[in-house]
Design a protein around this motif. Structure first.
Motif, PDB file in Angstrom:
ATOM      1  N   ALA A  76       0.840  -1.215   0.000  1.00 52.30           N
ATOM      2  CA  ALA A  76       0.000   0.000   0.000  1.00 52.30           C
ATOM      3  C   ALA A  76       0.870   1.257   0.000  1.00 52.30           C
ATOM      4  O   ALA A  76       0.575   2.238  -0.699  1.00 52.30           O
ATOM      5  CB  ALA A  76      -0.922  -0.010   1.218  1.00 52.30           C
ATOM      6  N   ALA A  77       1.952   1.255   0.783  1.00 55.67           N
ATOM      7  CA  ALA A  77       2.839   2.418   0.810  1.00 55.67           C
ATOM      8  C   ALA A  77       3.503   2.623  -0.538  1.00 55.67           C
ATOM      9  O   ALA A  77       3.637   3.764  -1.021  1.00 55.67           O
ATOM     10  CB  ALA A  77       3.892   2.228   1.903  1.00 55.67           C
ATOM     11  N   ASN A  78       3.903   1.514  -1.170  1.00 50.35           N
ATOM     12  CA  ASN A  78       4.530   1.625  -2.487  1.00 50.35           C
ATOM     13  C   ASN A  78       3.554   2.160  -3.524  1.00 50.35           C
ATOM     14  O   ASN A  78       3.912   3.006  -4.355  1.00 50.35           O
ATOM     15  CB  ASN A  78       5.066   0.255  -2.907  1.00 50.35           C
ATOM     16  N   ILE A  79       2.300   1.650  -3.473  1.00 50.07           N
ATOM     17  CA  ILE A  79       1.289   2.130  -4.427  1.00 50.07           C
ATOM     18  C   ILE A  79       1.005   3.610  -4.206  1.00 50.07           C
ATOM     19  O   ILE A  79       0.902   4.397  -5.164  1.00 50.07           O
ATOM     20  CB  ILE A  79      -0.001   1.287  -4.294  1.00 50.07           C
ATOM     21  N   ALA A  80       0.872   4.012  -2.938  1.00 49.41           N
ATOM     22  CA  ALA A  80       0.621   5.426  -2.646  1.00 49.41           C
ATOM     23  C   ALA A  80       1.777   6.297  -3.136  1.00 49.41           C
ATOM     24  O   ALA A  80       1.558   7.383  -3.703  1.00 49.41           O
ATOM     25  CB  ALA A  80       0.417   5.610  -1.143  1.00 49.41           C
ATOM     26  N   TYR A  81       2.994   5.801  -2.957  1.00 47.76           N
ATOM     27  CA  TYR A  81       4.159   6.567  -3.421  1.00 47.76           C
ATOM     28  C   TYR A  81       4.152   6.693  -4.941  1.00 47.76           C
ATOM     29  O   TYR A  81       4.410   7.780  -5.493  1.00 47.76           O
ATOM     30  CB  TYR A  81       5.436   5.880  -2.948  1.00 47.76           C
ATOM     31  N   GLN A  82       3.853   5.575  -5.631  1.00 47.83           N
ATOM     32  CA  GLN A  82       3.834   5.613  -7.086  1.00 47.83           C
ATOM     33  C   GLN A  82       2.730   6.523  -7.611  1.00 47.83           C
ATOM     34  O   GLN A  82       2.928   7.259  -8.586  1.00 47.83           O
ATOM     35  CB  GLN A  82       3.639   4.184  -7.636  1.00 47.83           C
ATOM     36  N   GLU A  83       1.529   6.479  -6.974  1.00 50.01           N
ATOM     37  CA  GLU A  83       0.440   7.353  -7.415  1.00 50.01           C
ATOM     38  C   GLU A  83       0.781   8.819  -7.204  1.00 50.01           C
ATOM     39  O   GLU A  83       0.501   9.667  -8.058  1.00 50.01           O
ATOM     40  CB  GLU A  83      -0.848   6.981  -6.670  1.00 50.01           C
ATOM     41  N   GLU A  84       1.384   9.110  -6.078  1.00 48.40           N
ATOM     42  CA  GLU A  84       1.787  10.494  -5.828  1.00 48.40           C
ATOM     43  C   GLU A  84       2.851  10.935  -6.823  1.00 48.40           C
ATOM     44  O   GLU A  84       2.844  12.075  -7.312  1.00 48.40           O
ATOM     45  CB  GLU A  84       2.310  10.617  -4.391  1.00 48.40           C
ATOM     46  N   LYS A  85       3.742  10.023  -7.138  1.00 47.24           N
ATOM     47  CA  LYS A  85       4.783  10.324  -8.114  1.00 47.24           C
ATOM     48  C   LYS A  85       4.175  10.593  -9.487  1.00 47.24           C
ATOM     49  O   LYS A  85       4.593  11.522 -10.208  1.00 47.24           O
ATOM     50  CB  LYS A  85       5.755   9.146  -8.174  1.00 47.24           C
ATOM     51  N   LEU A  86       3.151   9.780  -9.847  1.00 47.44           N
ATOM     52  CA  LEU A  86       2.487   9.993 -11.134  1.00 47.44           C
ATOM     53  C   LEU A  86       1.742  11.322 -11.170  1.00 47.44           C
ATOM     54  O   LEU A  86       1.721  12.015 -12.197  1.00 47.44           O
ATOM     55  CB  LEU A  86       1.515   8.837 -11.405  1.00 47.44           C
ATOM     56  N   LYS A  87       1.107  11.672 -10.059  1.00 48.93           N
ATOM     57  CA  LYS A  87       0.392  12.951 -10.019  1.00 48.93           C
ATOM     58  C   LYS A  87       1.348  14.120 -10.224  1.00 48.93           C
ATOM     59  O   LYS A  87       1.050  15.066 -10.960  1.00 48.93           O
ATOM     60  CB  LYS A  87      -0.338  13.095  -8.679  1.00 48.93           C
TER      61      LYS A  87
END
Length: 744
Positions: free
Chosen positions: A419-430
């Motif tokens: 979940a932390a990795n997904i949140a980091y990747q989504e924030e990075k994409l944003k």
């Protein structure tokens, strides 16, 4: 206005590669988290938590009825006040044992050290020990942590002593039942509880049976040894012969006794005081045919222990007196030997526990990948935790201790990591999208495929240069307009319907359509339409167009080629079938030839061998067929052969095989024949069928046949040998007068 570019269709190979990559990353994270937890567990860092969870499983288990085979004589505080002495004198102890023995128990266990005389009455106690053969005392065997305490010599000499050493874990809890322990001389000694159990079981003829190096059988139960890393233990002291105790779970508080007339049982056992015994206030039914244990039940003597069922988080229970602990051990052994209750808690092997822990790590990672919403993620996690806890409890009810704390940690750890990795990747994409949206707006015109963006009213609001060239109009003329302003009504209506479908359904849609530009040239287009939101939440229809005019032409050419290939294939298939039929069938009669005959014969023999059935081979030779050829000619002979083939086929089963080997020789395979008599019936049926004359040019031609028969497996199990045997039997039938059959 800036919009996110629509995602093009993902090729299947790319989708598979991305799926594999996600799965690989999921397994890497799950394996890493699981490996770390397994490593921490191997170092013993989770041992205390696993013990605590193990204790709670005992508390969740349903209480059991009191054990009517055991009675405890407790030396209570009131007894000490009345006797005004501790340890109690040998005379008092002798009186108590005599009165208990008079009530006819099967065994009397004295859980009080008697290594030194306690005046007065030492000789009396020695006499009582000698006269009470079912009395068993205790000793404490010396270990590296504590000195030993010897037993009374008279009991020791008669082998009526059991050790009362107890295995205590680092958190001061007793979870293991010690059955055997070696003394200073290396001689194996039995525990106090085990000694009493054997004394109780002796009249029933129940004895110890050795069934392995580390296991023995007692009555209905098999006892296996505890190893140092069993369950949640790490490098535990596994000296002697230990088991994970399957503790009896007492009812909460006092519970009614099961035997009529008994007092309420405490901790599941009937308990009386020493004073009641000395004053003869104990009914015989409370002790007859039972094991009676005498021991301290007062806190002032400090003979008590912690066990799993004294570990409740919400309602801490009293510690267990030593005599009650030995009663519990004794009850476990008796219940296992007589009632089939599991004698100890079993555990999985290390490999199974490791896979179980890693499996829950994968579950946690999968949950985090599947559900991105915090609410759904929490719900899924709660469900997984419930399944994990429920599984551990159900296994425990069946007598198994499976890991629960390590899987719990791996489940939460892998879920949190993913979940932390997904949140980091989504924030990075944003952040990446915010930084690149201006750049995307600049390069839209460099895309060779036509792209359009419409609002909910079907008006063009964004167009790239390729779209303008497709329509044949400049950008300024197309903005805020629709297809109705430039195309004929039929085409414009078709475009409007496709757009409306996506606007209403909210789902992306691919569609192929024809389009005639303002120059009159007709295009074949493949359009992908999808909905997108801008940062303000407004919906826009985005379309990406691919001109497939050339592809359509190629498709038509390929379809024509495919049709031609299909026709060629059908012709080739018919040719192959004809060739195969010619290769395996007789050209005159259409019957299987010699090659197909042997192929089917081998199949029939293999089937008969598997199903234990008979197979009959009939070898037929037409009697006097050469005369027919000489008198009527070969054409008439061929006509007769064809008629014979039809009659043979008509009088046999569909599962039977009729073959022509050449000339006037025919063979018949009869699979699945139950009896030899049935073969004879078939042979007679064949001869009757051929007796009917053939009518040829107003002439009657009579044909008979001689038949030789061989049987599998009665005469042979080899196909060639069976055929030769049938041929030989046929010749014997001819020598006997023809129109007959003969078994080999």
């Amino acid at each position: 206005m800036i919009l996110k570019s629509p995602t093009p269709p993902i090729p299947l190979w790319q989708h598979a590669a991305e799926t594999f990559d996600r799965l690989r990353r999921l397994l890497v994270v799950a394996g890493g988290v699981g490996g770390i937890i397994i490593g921490l567990r191997a170092l013993g860092l989770l041992q205390t938590l696993e013990w605590a969870a193990y204790d709670q499983l005992f508390l969740l288990r349903s209480p059991e009825a009191h054990d009517s085979r055991i009675t405890i004589v407790g030396i209570e505080e009131a007894d000490l006040q009345q006797l005004q002495q501790w340890p109690i004198s040998d005379r008092t102890m002798a009186r108590a044992i005599e009165k208990i023995a008079a009530l006819e128990p099967r065994a009397i266990g004295l859980d009080i050290f008697r290594d030194l005389p306690v005046a007065p009455g030492h000789q009396e106690l020695q006499r009582v020990f000698a006269q009470t053969p079912n009395a068993i005392g205790i000793e404490q065997l010396p270990t590296r942590l504590q000195p030993g305490v010897p037993a009374p010599e008279i009991l020791k000499s008669q082998g009526r002593v059991g050790f009362n050493n107890v295995m205590i874990d680092d958190d001061r809890k007793v979870r293991r039942n010690l059955i055997y322990l070696a003394d200073e001389n290396g001689t194996w000694q039995q525990s106090f509880a085990f000694k009493l159990a054997l004394q109780y079981l002796q009249p029933m003829g129940v004895k110890i049976e050795r069934v392995g190096v580390y296991s023995f059988r007692l009555g209905r139960a098999t006892f296996n040894i505890f190893h140092e890393n069993d369950g949640g233990y790490v490098r535990a002291d596994d000296g002697g012969y230990q088991m994970l105790a399957n503790f009896y779970v007492p009812p909460p508080g006092d519970s009614p006794a099961q035997t009529q007339g008994e007092r309420p049982a405490r901790r599941g056992y009937l308990r009386v005081s020493l004073t009641e015994v000395l004053e003869d206030r104990v009914p015989q039914s409370w002790m007859r045919d039972r094991v009676v244990l005498i021991g301290s039940t007062t806190t002032s003597i400090k003979d008590f222990f912690d066990t799993p069922y004294t570990s409740s988080l919400l309602d801490p229970q009293e510690q267990v007196f030593g005599v009650e602990l030995h009663a519990n051990f004794l009850g476990q052994i008796l219940s296992a030997a007589l009632d089939g209750r599991p004698p100890y808690i079993r555990v999985w092997n290390d490999a199974s526990e490791g896979l179980w822990i890693l499996g829950w790590s994968v579950v946690g990672a999968a949950i985090a990948c599947k559900w991105r919403s915090p609410l759904w993620l929490l719900c899924a996690l709660v469900c997984a935790l419930g399944i994990l806890g429920g599984s551990a409890f159900l296994w425990f009810l069946w007598g198994w201790w499976i890991p629960s704390i390590p899987p719990l940690i791996t489940l939460l750890g892998s879920t949190g990591a993913i979940a932390a990795n997904i949140a980091y990747q989504e924030e990075k994409l944003k952040r990446a999208f915010a930084e690149s949206k201006d750049f995307l707006n600049q390069i839209i015109n460099t895309i060779p495929d036509p792209i359009f963006v419409k609002d909910k009213n079907h008006k063009w609001i964004v167009l790239n240069q390729a779209y303008c060239e497709l329509v044949g109009q400049p950008l300024e003329a197309l903005l805020d307009k629709s297809e109705y302003d430039f195309l004929d009504s039929e085409q414009a209506h078709n475009f409007w319907q496709q757009d409306e479908l996506v606007l209403k359904s909210g789902e992306a849609h691919d569609h192929e359509e024809q389009f005639t530009d303002t120059r009159g040239f007709t295009h074949y287009l493949a359009t992908k339409r999808s909905l997108h939101k801008d940062p303000a939440g407004n919906l826009f229809l985005v379309g990406v167009i691919r001109d497939i005019t050339e592809r359509k032409k190629m498709e038509e050419q390929l379809k024509q080629t495919a049709r031609e290939l299909a026709n060629s294939y059908e012709e080739l298939k018919l040719s192959q079938e004809n060739l195969r039929h010619q290769a395996y069938h007789d050209s005159l009669t259409g019957l299987p030839n010699r090659k197909l005959f042997y192929e089917r014969l081998n199949q029939a023999l293999e089937w008969a061998s598997f199903n234990n059935q008979l197979v009959a081979i009939l070898f037929l030779d037409l009697d006097g067929f050469k005369t027919i050829n000489d008198n009527f000619g070969h054409d008439i002979g061929n006509f007769v052969l064809e008629g014979v083939a039809k009659r043979l086929t008509g009088c046999l089963r569909s599962s039977d095989t009729v073959a022509r080997l050449g000339g006037d020789e025919f063979t018949v395979i009869l699979p699945g024949i139950p009896r030899e008599q049935d073969v004879a019936s078939v042979a007679q049926k064949i001869m009757r069928a051929l007796l009917v004359p053939f009518i040829v040019e107003q002439s009657e031609i009579e044909v008979t046949t001689s038949i030789g028969i061989s049987l599998y497996p009665l005469t042979s199990e080899n196909a060639d040998e069976l055929t030769k045997q049938a041929d030989e039997a046929m010749y014997r039938a001819k020598h006997r007068g023809k129109n007959q059959y003969e078994f080999f």
